[in-house]
Motif scaffolding. Sequence first.
Motif, PDB file in Angstrom:
ATOM      1  N   SER A 101      -6.863  -5.658  -5.012  1.00  0.00           N
ATOM      2  CA  SER A 101      -6.386  -6.296  -3.751  1.00  0.00           C
ATOM      3  C   SER A 101      -7.174  -7.543  -3.230  1.00  0.00           C
ATOM      4  CB  SER A 101      -6.386  -5.280  -2.650  1.00  0.00           C
ATOM      5  OG  SER A 101      -5.289  -4.451  -2.653  1.00  0.00           O
ATOM      6  N   ALA A 126      -6.083  -6.037   0.598  1.00  0.00           N
ATOM      7  CA  ALA A 126      -6.669  -5.079   1.545  1.00  0.00           C
ATOM      8  C   ALA A 126      -7.745  -5.708   2.423  1.00  0.00           C
ATOM      9  CB  ALA A 126      -7.252  -3.877   0.785  1.00  0.00           C
ATOM     10  N   GLN A 161       5.603   3.125   2.452  1.00  0.00           N
ATOM     11  CA  GLN A 161       5.037   2.167   1.502  1.00  0.00           C
ATOM     12  C   GLN A 161       3.781   1.537   2.085  1.00  0.00           C
ATOM     13  OE1 GLN A 161       8.266  -0.574   0.937  1.00  0.00           O
ATOM     14  NE2 GLN A 161       9.193   0.598  -0.716  1.00  0.00           N
ATOM     15  N   SER A 162       2.904   1.115   1.199  1.00  0.00           N
ATOM     16  CA  SER A 162       1.671   0.459   1.626  1.00  0.00           C
ATOM     17  C   SER A 162       1.974  -0.921   2.183  1.00  0.00           C
ATOM     18  CB  SER A 162       0.692   0.334   0.455  1.00  0.00           C
ATOM     19  OG  SER A 162      -0.395  -0.493   0.808  1.00  0.00           O
ATOM     20  N   GLN A 163       1.728  -1.094   3.478  1.00  0.00           N
ATOM     21  CA  GLN A 163       1.933  -2.400   4.086  1.00  0.00           C
ATOM     22  C   GLN A 163       0.995  -3.438   3.477  1.00  0.00           C
ATOM     23  OE1 GLN A 163       1.507  -2.415   8.348  1.00  0.00           O
ATOM     24  NE2 GLN A 163       1.871  -4.614   8.543  1.00  0.00           N
ATOM     25  N   THR A 164      -0.214  -2.991   3.123  1.00  0.00           N
ATOM     26  CA  THR A 164      -1.201  -3.912   2.549  1.00  0.00           C
ATOM     27  C   THR A 164      -0.664  -4.602   1.301  1.00  0.00           C
ATOM     28  OG1 THR A 164      -3.071  -2.659   3.399  1.00  0.00           O
ATOM     29  CG2 THR A 164      -3.474  -4.046   1.484  1.00  0.00           C
ATOM     30  N   ASP A 165      -0.059  -3.827   0.413  1.00  0.00           N
ATOM     31  CA  ASP A 165       0.409  -4.383  -0.855  1.00  0.00           C
ATOM     32  C   ASP A 165       1.704  -5.174  -0.722  1.00  0.00           C
ATOM     33  OD1 ASP A 165      -1.734  -3.335  -2.179  1.00  0.00           O
ATOM     34  OD2 ASP A 165      -0.696  -1.522  -2.839  1.00  0.00           O
ATOM     35  N   ARG A 166       2.307  -5.218   0.467  1.00  0.00           N
ATOM     36  CA  ARG A 166       3.565  -5.930   0.672  1.00  0.00           C
ATOM     37  C   ARG A 166       3.416  -7.139   1.598  1.00  0.00           C
ATOM     38  NH1 ARG A 166       8.146  -2.910  -1.404  1.00  0.00           N
ATOM     39  NH2 ARG A 166       7.228  -1.298  -2.700  1.00  0.00           N
ATOM     40  N   TYR A 222       2.634   5.711  -7.805  1.00  0.00           N
ATOM     41  CA  TYR A 222       1.967   4.514  -8.314  1.00  0.00           C
ATOM     42  C   TYR A 222       2.832   3.783  -9.336  1.00  0.00           C
ATOM     43  CZ  TYR A 222      -1.037   1.870 -11.473  1.00  0.00           C
ATOM     44  OH  TYR A 222      -1.566   0.902 -12.271  1.00  0.00           O
TER      45      TYR A 222
END
Length: 607
Positions: free
Chosen positions: A15, A215, A242-247, A477
């Motif tokens: 990240s 991140a 869902q991971s907001q960080t990865d989007r 994942y």
Amino acid sequence: MESESSKTRRDFLRSGLVSAATVPALPNWLTTTPAEPQTAPPKKPLLDNHRNLFNGDTCTFFYNPELWQPEDYSLKTVANPRTGKLGTKPVAVGGPFKASAIHRFVDQLADNGIDTFVINANANRAWYPSKKFPSILDGYKRGDRDFFRGHAICQGIREPEAVEEFLDNFTRFMDRYQDLIDAGVDWLAETAKACRRRKISPWVSIRMNDMHGAANPEGSFFNHPLFKQQEMRLQRAFYGFQSQTDRQGFNFEKAEVRAMMWEQIREVVEDYDYEGLELDWWRQPLCCEPNASPETIAMMNDWFRQIKALTQRKAKKTGKPYPFGMRIPGSLGALKAIGIDIVTLCREGTLDFIIPGGYWPTTWDMPNDEFRQQLGDRVTIYGSIDDGANSLTTQNESGTIKERMRYISASPEIVRANAAGKLATGVHGIEWFNFFCTDQPNIPGMRADYTALRNIDKLSFLRGKPKQYCFSTAGAYFNPTPFEQPAQLPASIDPFAQRPFRLAMCAEPTDQDLELVVQVVLKAGDKPVHLPVSVNGCWPNLKNESTQKLLFPCGPLTHLTPDHVGYKYQFPVSLITEGWNKIVVENQSRATITVFAIEVAVCPKTV
């Protein structure tokens, strides 16, 4: 217990960063009226010479220097210089890193039949020593561990002692790039030079929205300065849990973002000796806010046409073709919803090729034949062989090695089957993705088999050879929604019910004493009384053998874990049809069962 090495790939580069940035001046074309769509000629024969493509990321040469520069590097478990404690795993030590390692790696590709090397130049920043774009080591001085400290959290590392070990190892790794910089070597230019020496076509790949530093937008060294500005990032590209960080990638609706990425693309096209361009939208499939308007889609189409015009100018200058294409998820509707209109770009001839694939595990049921009908005859379609089989956890016989994913470049049988299924659905050739990642964890007995690259684009070569097909399986994942192809497994089957499963395969010769073996993998607690299986409409087969053994080994991985049990069936190889095949599993029992995986082998006939 499960090996920590199974997390190596995800943990090593996961990240993101950012430092204050000045927005670059916008090119004139961003503020003027859109260009007319390119008038495309018929599909070019130039791609006939590009059938066996190898995609390497920015760290391809640097991950395992003990393999490509063995005279200077070896694997050792080293002590922490501050605490005196030994590290938790062996690392490559030695150096300095030299350009000869790049040439040895390219030699390996050339010796095993690769005709096109697609090298990735960037993540969120340029990873080569760019003269026009922020580079990954800008501001770094050798041995400055704190330069990388902000990235530890991006890899999920928070415990103080683990952070310090990460900094020791990561500094050692990044100093390999610094070695080349100090020696005056630009590794991206050197890669093209090595390809020319071995008569491999050099293409360059640009990651369009890499989230390894997301991140920690302001603290990770991975990130472009523009990434720290929240208004330049997507706000609505995630949903549910869902991971907001990865989007939260770059928002290409912003002119500043398009200008930034244009400068990156223009440099590698104009200033480097490459002859093909791939835009990688699987790192990540983030472009515009979801449900993009027709106006936004039209704006992005015009931007892609400008890139095509850039490659055409380079082709005119060099007198050589310069194909332009994209590596994409297979979900064309979801891509259009974020501003990437694949159908229009292919039908009008802006894209010369597409490479539909998966995020990490390879796809087994990509509808390449349907894409051909949707996209027309102008575009070339490649099949992507990605290094993960699926999310079926496997182990060695004793259970001392346990991996949540098989690295299929350690299994010629699995890669042959994956290629055969894609070729049988009409792809032009194959692109390998993450092939080299098999070597990274340094698991005893786990090595990428580079001889498996040979002739992988030829069905005539693949027919009659042992193969192992798998089915894609769902997992948090492994299947980023909504872009990954929906997995058929795991699947519950109620009592006295049946479920069909579809798999692409190639037909096999019937005169070489081959047989078809189907292994149905259930949860260990399921106890089916009768579990009939049929292939392409044959009478159901009830005769099976219960086994923990895999159909073919994958490096040291030879068995299912105790969580699962396999039931193996034998069929005539003549049942296989060219293209799509149907396997039906019945549950003739009084309790529901869960089919976690289905594995299919073509192998020498047993008595």
